[in-house]
Design an enzyme around this catalytic site. Structure first.
Site, PDB file in Angstrom:
ATOM      1  N   HIS A 203      44.884  36.071  44.787  1.00 24.61           N
ATOM      2  CA  HIS A 203      44.514  35.659  46.144  1.00 24.61           C
ATOM      3  C   HIS A 203      43.626  36.782  46.659  1.00 24.61           C
ATOM      4  O   HIS A 203      44.067  37.933  46.720  1.00 24.61           O
ATOM      5  CB  HIS A 203      45.762  35.497  47.016  1.00 24.61           C
ATOM      6  CG  HIS A 203      45.496  34.863  48.355  1.00 24.61           C
ATOM      7  ND1 HIS A 203      46.495  34.672  49.286  1.00 24.61           N
ATOM      8  CD2 HIS A 203      44.351  34.380  48.915  1.00 24.61           C
ATOM      9  CE1 HIS A 203      45.983  34.099  50.360  1.00 24.61           C
ATOM     10  NE2 HIS A 203      44.675  33.916  50.159  1.00 24.61           N
ATOM     11  N   LEU A 204      42.374  36.475  47.003  1.00 26.84           N
ATOM     12  CA  LEU A 204      41.366  37.511  47.234  1.00 26.84           C
ATOM     13  C   LEU A 204      41.846  38.588  48.199  1.00 26.84           C
ATOM     14  O   LEU A 204      42.215  38.305  49.338  1.00 26.84           O
ATOM     15  CB  LEU A 204      40.075  36.870  47.760  1.00 26.84           C
ATOM     16  CG  LEU A 204      38.911  37.836  47.995  1.00 26.84           C
ATOM     17  CD1 LEU A 204      38.568  38.641  46.749  1.00 26.84           C
ATOM     18  CD2 LEU A 204      37.679  37.073  48.489  1.00 26.84           C
ATOM     19  N   HIS A 205      41.819  39.835  47.721  1.00 34.09           N
ATOM     20  CA  HIS A 205      42.238  40.970  48.552  1.00 34.09           C
ATOM     21  C   HIS A 205      41.614  42.253  48.030  1.00 34.09           C
ATOM     22  O   HIS A 205      41.316  42.392  46.845  1.00 34.09           O
ATOM     23  CB  HIS A 205      43.767  41.099  48.571  1.00 34.09           C
ATOM     24  CG  HIS A 205      44.366  41.422  47.225  1.00 34.09           C
ATOM     25  ND1 HIS A 205      44.472  40.492  46.214  1.00 34.09           N
ATOM     26  CD2 HIS A 205      44.895  42.573  46.729  1.00 34.09           C
ATOM     27  CE1 HIS A 205      45.029  41.041  45.152  1.00 34.09           C
ATOM     28  NE2 HIS A 205      45.294  42.311  45.422  1.00 34.09           N
ATOM     29  N   LEU A 206      41.427  43.188  48.938  1.00 28.23           N
ATOM     30  CA  LEU A 206      41.015  44.553  48.620  1.00 28.23           C
ATOM     31  C   LEU A 206      42.129  45.488  49.067  1.00 28.23           C
ATOM     32  O   LEU A 206      42.931  45.150  49.946  1.00 28.23           O
ATOM     33  CB  LEU A 206      39.714  44.929  49.334  1.00 28.23           C
ATOM     34  CG  LEU A 206      38.420  44.257  48.877  1.00 28.23           C
ATOM     35  CD1 LEU A 206      38.309  42.844  49.435  1.00 28.23           C
ATOM     36  CD2 LEU A 206      37.193  45.076  49.338  1.00 28.23           C
TER      37      LEU A 206
END
Length: 371
Positions: A203-206
């Protein structure tokens, strides 16, 4: 920069513009970092919110001051002992492909405790109307990482309800760079692990966190590849690419970085990114007080071999912070006994073989020159 809170059910909003970027940042001499400027609203919001959630017991473990040592040698690796993260962190998801689709049945950031959310970042449009025009689809949700590797460790999640998979976008890159520019602390870092490069959640994250020690990536010399696009190559291990931008060129450089990460994804090449305050490329000038400019942001991109279902290293995993020279160790024996050569040997196992890397370097150079 303004902070807004409509009501008790709405998360805190941090509305910012380019005027909030901190242009004049320096690193004090020595390996420890220190504030050269007062803490910004961005810094105080993260620090206060993160400390509050730690005091309220929302983390998987209490993170105190970590035992730290600088390994002898030219690379200056920063080793830290963080046994609890290795033991207590959530089990990583099974990843089978760099382009794996989002799966709503698996853990994702729409399933977290809402109290883990620190704030939402929203960028105002320059010269907007009197009510403050905002970019469409520009919400970045910032939440605590409940298995922290350092102080202030948080996650930046673009529009969580859109359920983006863990593939970089130009928006995520831009806000990652802008987050570094919004901090007056040269120790604030942002990074990204692709699928197959030790990303544990699809799940897109930085990641963002504070590390109060200098890393060599901040000032290491590089070679120009396509300098007009901000694109450079490393001259030392770990082999990778480096972009540089100051506040006025963020969107242009973010687009170039995204063109590189898209190329890597299309080629099924796993990769890690790391964003930090740093010197301009090929500029190692220091002033008479021993201070070094950190006015811009260096963004490292490391292509690497994929680690699908690979056995984890006993000492540390090779992901975004390890490639940058920050080594969170899982056990005391390795932490105390490891030397620089051991670290470099472990890291090298995860990098592309030299012939494959040099071919990729030529391909990316042509790709960015042709666009």
């Amino acid at each position: 920069m303004s902070k807004q809170k409509a009501d008790a059910t709405m998360p805190l909003q941090l509305v910012y513009s380019n005027q909030d970027f901190v242009a004049d940042v320096h690193r004090s001499s020595g390996s420890r970092l220190g504030f050269a400027s007062p803490a910004t609203r961005f810094d105080t919001t993260i620090r206060a919110g993160w400390t509050d959630r730690m005091n309220r017991g929302l983390f998987r473990y209490h993170l105190g001051d970590l035992q730290t040592r600088i390994l002898p040698g030219p690379y200056g690796y920063v080793a830290q002992l963080n046994i609890q993260r290795g033991v207590e962190r959530r089990k990583p998801q099974e990843i089978l492909s760099i382009q794996q689709e989002f799966n709503s049945k698996q853990f994702n950031f729409n399933k977290i405790n809402p109290e883990e959310v620190l704030f939402e970042m929203i960028k105002g449009v320059e010269g907007g109307n009197e009510k403050g025009q905002l970019h469409e689809l520009c919400r970045m949700v910032v939440l605590v990482n409940v298995s922290p590797l350092e102080f202030g460790h948080c996650l930046f999640v673009p529009e969580p309800s859109h359920c983006f998979p863990q593939v970089m976008t130009s928006f995520a890159i831009r806000v990652g760079i802008e987050s570094v520019l919004l901090s007056s602390d040269p120790g604030f870092r942002v990074g990204f692990n692709s699928l197959g490069a030790f990303a544990s959640v699809n799940h897109l994250h930085l990641h963002g966190y504070y590390l109060d020690h200098e890393l060599k990536i901040e000032s290491m010399p590089v070679k120009p590849l396509v300098p007009e696009r901000g694109f450079y190559g490393s001259l030392d291990v770990p082999a990778g690419f480096l972009f540089y931008t100051e506040s006025e060129s963020v969107e242009k450089v973010a687009e170039a970085i995204c063109q590189v990460t898209d190329f890597l994804v299309d080629g099924n090449i796993a990769h890690n990114l790391f964003m930090t305050r740093g010197c301009p490329p090929c500029d190692r000038t220091r002033n008479e007080k021993g201070h070094c400019s950190r006015n811009g942001v260096r963004i490292a991109v490391w292509p690497r071999t994929s680690s699908f279902g690979a056995k984890e290293e006993s000492a540390f995993n090779v992901a975004l912070c390890e490639l940058a020279g920050h080594l969170p160790f899982k056990n005391k024996k390795d932490y105390e006994l490891i030397c620089e050569k051991d670290v470099t040997d472990i890291i090298q196992r995860y990098l592309l073989p030299d012939p494959q890397f040099h071919t990729l370097e030529r391909q990316l150079t042509r790709h960015l020159m042709d666009l």
